[in-house]
Design an enzyme around this catalytic site. Structure first.
Site, PDB file in Angstrom:
ATOM      1  N   ASP A 379       0.855  -1.197   0.000  1.00 16.54           N
ATOM      2  CA  ASP A 379       0.000   0.000   0.000  1.00 16.54           C
ATOM      3  C   ASP A 379       0.887   1.241   0.000  1.00 16.54           C
ATOM      4  O   ASP A 379       0.810   2.083   0.882  1.00 16.54           O
ATOM      5  CB  ASP A 379      -0.930  -0.023   1.218  1.00 16.54           C
ATOM      6  CG  ASP A 379      -1.951   1.102   1.194  1.00 16.54           C
ATOM      7  OD1 ASP A 379      -2.112   1.734   0.139  1.00 16.54           O
ATOM      8  OD2 ASP A 379      -2.568   1.363   2.246  1.00 16.54           O
ATOM      9  N   PHE A 380       1.750   1.318  -1.009  1.00 17.32           N
ATOM     10  CA  PHE A 380       2.655   2.468  -1.116  1.00 17.32           C
ATOM     11  C   PHE A 380       1.874   3.668  -1.645  1.00 17.32           C
ATOM     12  O   PHE A 380       1.245   3.586  -2.707  1.00 17.32           O
ATOM     13  CB  PHE A 380       3.810   2.146  -2.062  1.00 17.32           C
ATOM     14  CG  PHE A 380       4.870   1.259  -1.462  1.00 17.32           C
ATOM     15  CD1 PHE A 380       4.627   0.516  -0.322  1.00 17.32           C
ATOM     16  CD2 PHE A 380       6.123   1.168  -2.058  1.00 17.32           C
ATOM     17  CE1 PHE A 380       5.606  -0.313   0.227  1.00 17.32           C
ATOM     18  CE2 PHE A 380       7.116   0.352  -1.518  1.00 17.32           C
ATOM     19  CZ  PHE A 380       6.852  -0.395  -0.373  1.00 17.32           C
ATOM     20  N   GLU A 381       1.939   4.770  -0.926  1.00 15.02           N
ATOM     21  CA  GLU A 381       1.229   5.985  -1.309  1.00 15.02           C
ATOM     22  C   GLU A 381       2.203   7.161  -1.310  1.00 15.02           C
ATOM     23  O   GLU A 381       3.411   6.995  -1.122  1.00 15.02           O
ATOM     24  CB  GLU A 381       0.053   6.233  -0.358  1.00 15.02           C
ATOM     25  CG  GLU A 381      -0.973   5.105  -0.337  1.00 15.02           C
ATOM     26  CD  GLU A 381      -2.141   5.360   0.605  1.00 15.02           C
ATOM     27  OE1 GLU A 381      -2.328   6.524   1.028  1.00 15.02           O
ATOM     28  OE2 GLU A 381      -2.870   4.398   0.931  1.00 15.02           O
ATOM     29  N   GLY A 382       1.668   8.355  -1.527  1.00 10.04           N
ATOM     30  CA  GLY A 382       2.481   9.566  -1.450  1.00 10.04           C
ATOM     31  C   GLY A 382       3.643   9.556  -2.416  1.00 10.04           C
ATOM     32  O   GLY A 382       3.494   9.419  -3.622  1.00 10.04           O
ATOM     33  N   GLN A 470      -7.474   1.841  -5.147  1.00  4.89           N
ATOM     34  CA  GLN A 470      -8.312   2.681  -4.308  1.00  4.89           C
ATOM     35  C   GLN A 470      -9.139   3.622  -5.192  1.00  4.89           C
ATOM     36  O   GLN A 470      -8.637   4.625  -5.666  1.00  4.89           O
ATOM     37  CB  GLN A 470      -7.456   3.501  -3.348  1.00  4.89           C
ATOM     38  CG  GLN A 470      -6.607   2.676  -2.403  1.00  4.89           C
ATOM     39  CD  GLN A 470      -5.728   3.545  -1.522  1.00  4.89           C
ATOM     40  OE1 GLN A 470      -6.098   4.664  -1.149  1.00  4.89           O
ATOM     41  NE2 GLN A 470      -4.547   3.054  -1.186  1.00  4.89           N
TER      42      GLN A 470
END
Length: 595
Positions: A379-382, A470
């Site tokens: 869940d890598f974000e940013g 998402q």
């Protein structure tokens, strides 16, 4: 953030220089003065109309009104010549009005005006790529601004050649068949805008890419498949047939032991928020995959991932470590999968070095072994994933943080074997936005995070159990219909999921097509309640999306490129928020799939 970034990508695209149009060039735009209403034009969300005042020329002009996350984009596709110069112009009135062209095959262009109290001319120019035969020209406004006006839009340059029916596709081949599905791929046909897949002479799906997966098949059964190519001139003859026999029994590669239709949820295990803490033993039986949120790094670039239960001071009802581990075993005994989810909003992870890669493998393995988990959710974000300038092909990435992540996950898969469950939860900005923009672009200047998950998904597709993008906290995203779609309703989920199950050219480049995923590898990611995130979708709209994608009904205006009864299911942020909302999300899933 996603809305602003996507807008900045469009506004900040480099403007290519091109020679002035020659005397023999023509205006190729259809109804650019809007004298025939919206004939030839398509506007997102019904945002466009024509008015008699104010106009720049003639008796009519376009009026388009942004609303919510819809920027009122009006567009048309124009036939052009490859490797040719074009000038695009329009007269506009309003605040933050954009004019641009996409699908040029070189650098897509746009220009804009911050404020125009009266009509003002916008112009830009571009050169088409060596194989480009059509481009999309458009205008749009900005989110939350009043209506804008456009008139006398022109696209000047050499007209495209008459469109010929494409040749039949060649090289049709089948991948490894499961008991219920057969993946197919073939060689592209020049001039084709899409393909039709036939089973035993009956059309079963349409696609824009050169691969597709036919689902809903019977086990241990022989099938024959053919493919044809289509464009505006018509349909080609069918390809040579390929015969395939499906496997015996259920399941298939990458299944991970999941049920045919699975409900995935995140459990706030290391922190608390307004939804309250939920003990592992109290997770309702509806949830088939439980992602522990979150494992986070000791520093952004260390690769050293740590996980611990929520502190008692923050979560007074937290269970002990022993109780937590025992509850995990009980869930697994009941057929559930429990994974460690790495990243999240605050857990930025950048594996910029091989040392960080190795630390990631070691530390994640320790978490999996300590709690007896079934696998990993990424869940890598940013800013965790960002493509280096010059890294322009998702099929052969060169950016260290991408290459090292792929290597690390492959090491974990090799260590734990075929039963290792691998899931991913990227945002739309990192996946579907790649249809328009990829990284910083061929000459730099774009947001380097655009589409940055695509090389990871592609490299790991044979190991991937489930991708649940998402579909929330997202700006408007362009679908395969070249229209922008906004979150919160069935249309958004239909369009975004159709892209994953159909495949799409990355950054509009038909030579770089992201292949379709198998339907059993795809779930739809949603907020479980209005408090859980922007883009909450009502149960009725979720049902419409599932009906469209799995049955071909309730589709609204978006036309999918197939029907996928094997779509795996739904993902929610989060289990905690759904319990806070009296289990509405899980109850709707259970009612739909008969759980």
């Amino acid at each position: 953030m996603a809305v602003l970034s996507a807008g900045l990508l469009a506004a900040g695209a480099l403007v290519a220089t091109a020679p002035a149009a020659g005397a023999a060039d023509a205006d190729l735009a259809r109804n650019g003065g809007f004298e025939a209403g919206l004939d030839g034009w398509s506007c997102t969300g019904g945002s466009g109309t024509t008015v008699g005042t104010p106009v720049h020329g003639g008796t009519s002009a376009l009026k388009a009104t942004p609303a919510g996350s819809d920027n009122a984009r009006c567009s048309q596709t124009v036939t052009v010549k490859p490797d040719s110069a074009y000038t695009l112009g329009a007269w506009v009135q309003g605040s933050y009005v954009y004019l641009g062209a996409s699908g040029t095959g070189t650098t897509d262009v746009s220009t804009w005006t911050q404020s125009a109290g009266a009509y003002r001319q916008l112009t830009t120019s571009f050169r088409t790529g060596p194989t480009t035969t059509s481009v999309t020209v458009y205008t749009h406004g900005w989110y939350g601004t009043p209506a804008y006006y456009a008139d006398d839009l022109t696209l000047t340059g050499p007209g495209g050649d008459p469109v010929a029916v494409p040749a039949a596709p060649t090289g049709l081949r089948a991948g490894t068949a499961t008991a219920s599905a057969v993946p197919l791929s073939w060689t592209a046909s020049a001039g084709a805008t899409g393909y039709r897949v036939y089973r035993g002479g009956t059309k079963v799906l349409d696609t824009t890419g050169t691969s597709a997966t036919v689902t809903g098949l019977a086990a241990s059964s022989a099938y024959s498949f053919q493919v044809s190519a289509v464009n505006s001139a018509g349909e080609s003859a069918k390809s040579a047939a390929v015969s395939v026999t499906t496997a015996t029994g259920g399941g298939g590669g990458g299944n991970g032991g999941l049920p045919a239709h699975a409900l995935v949820g995140y459990l706030h295990s290391s922190f608390a928020n307004g939804s309250g803490y939920t003990r592992m033993a109290d997770v309702p039986d509806s949830w088939d995959v439980i992602n522990l949120a979150f494992g986070e790094p000791t520093s952004v670039t260390s690769g050293d991932i740590r996980f611990s239960l929520c502190p008692v001071a923050e979560c007074p009802n937290v269970e002990s470590e022993a109780e937590f581990k025992a509850a995990i075993k009980a869930k697994q005994a009941a057929g559930k999968k429990v994974l460690i989810s790495i990243g999240g909003q605050n857990g930025q992870v950048q594996l910029a070095s091989t040392a960080a890669r190795d630390a990631f493998v070691s530390s994640v393995s320790k978490i999996i072994d300590t709690y007896g988990l079934d696998g990993l959710d990424i869940d890598f974000e940013g800013h965790s994933l960002s493509l280096a300038t010059g890294d322009t092909d998702f099929r052969s990435p060169t950016t260290p943080v991408v290459v090292n992540l792929i290597s690390a996950v492959k090491s974990l898969k090799a260590k734990y074997g075929a039963g290792f469950v691998l899931t991913m939860a990227p945002e739309t900005f990192f996946v579907q936005l790649g249809y328009q923009y990829y990284g910083s672009g061929p000459w730099g200047g774009q947001d380097p995070r655009a589409g940055a998950y695509l090389p990871v998904i592609h490299a790991l597709r044979d190991d991937l159990t489930l991708l649940h993008v998402q579909d929330y906290n997202s700006g408007s995203i362009m679908g395969l219909d070249n229209q922008y779609h906004s979150m919160g309703g069935a249309d958004f989920h239909i369009a975004m999921t159709d892209m994953l199950l159909t495949g799409f050219p990355v950054a509009g480049d038909q030579s770089k097509v992201f292949p379709a995923l198998r339907p059993e590898q795809v779930a739809i990611g949603l907020p479980a309640s209005t408090q859980a995130g922007n883009g909450h979708t009502s149960p009725a709209e979720v049902t419409k999306a599932l009906d469209c994608l799995t049955k071909g009904t309730s589709c609204g205006t978006y036309r999918t490129h197939g029907t996928w009864s094997g779509l795996r299911g739904l993902m929610a942020w989060s289990i905690n928020w759904d319990r806070f909302n009296n289990g509405e999300f899980a109850k709707n899933f259970d009612a739909y799939f008969g759980s």
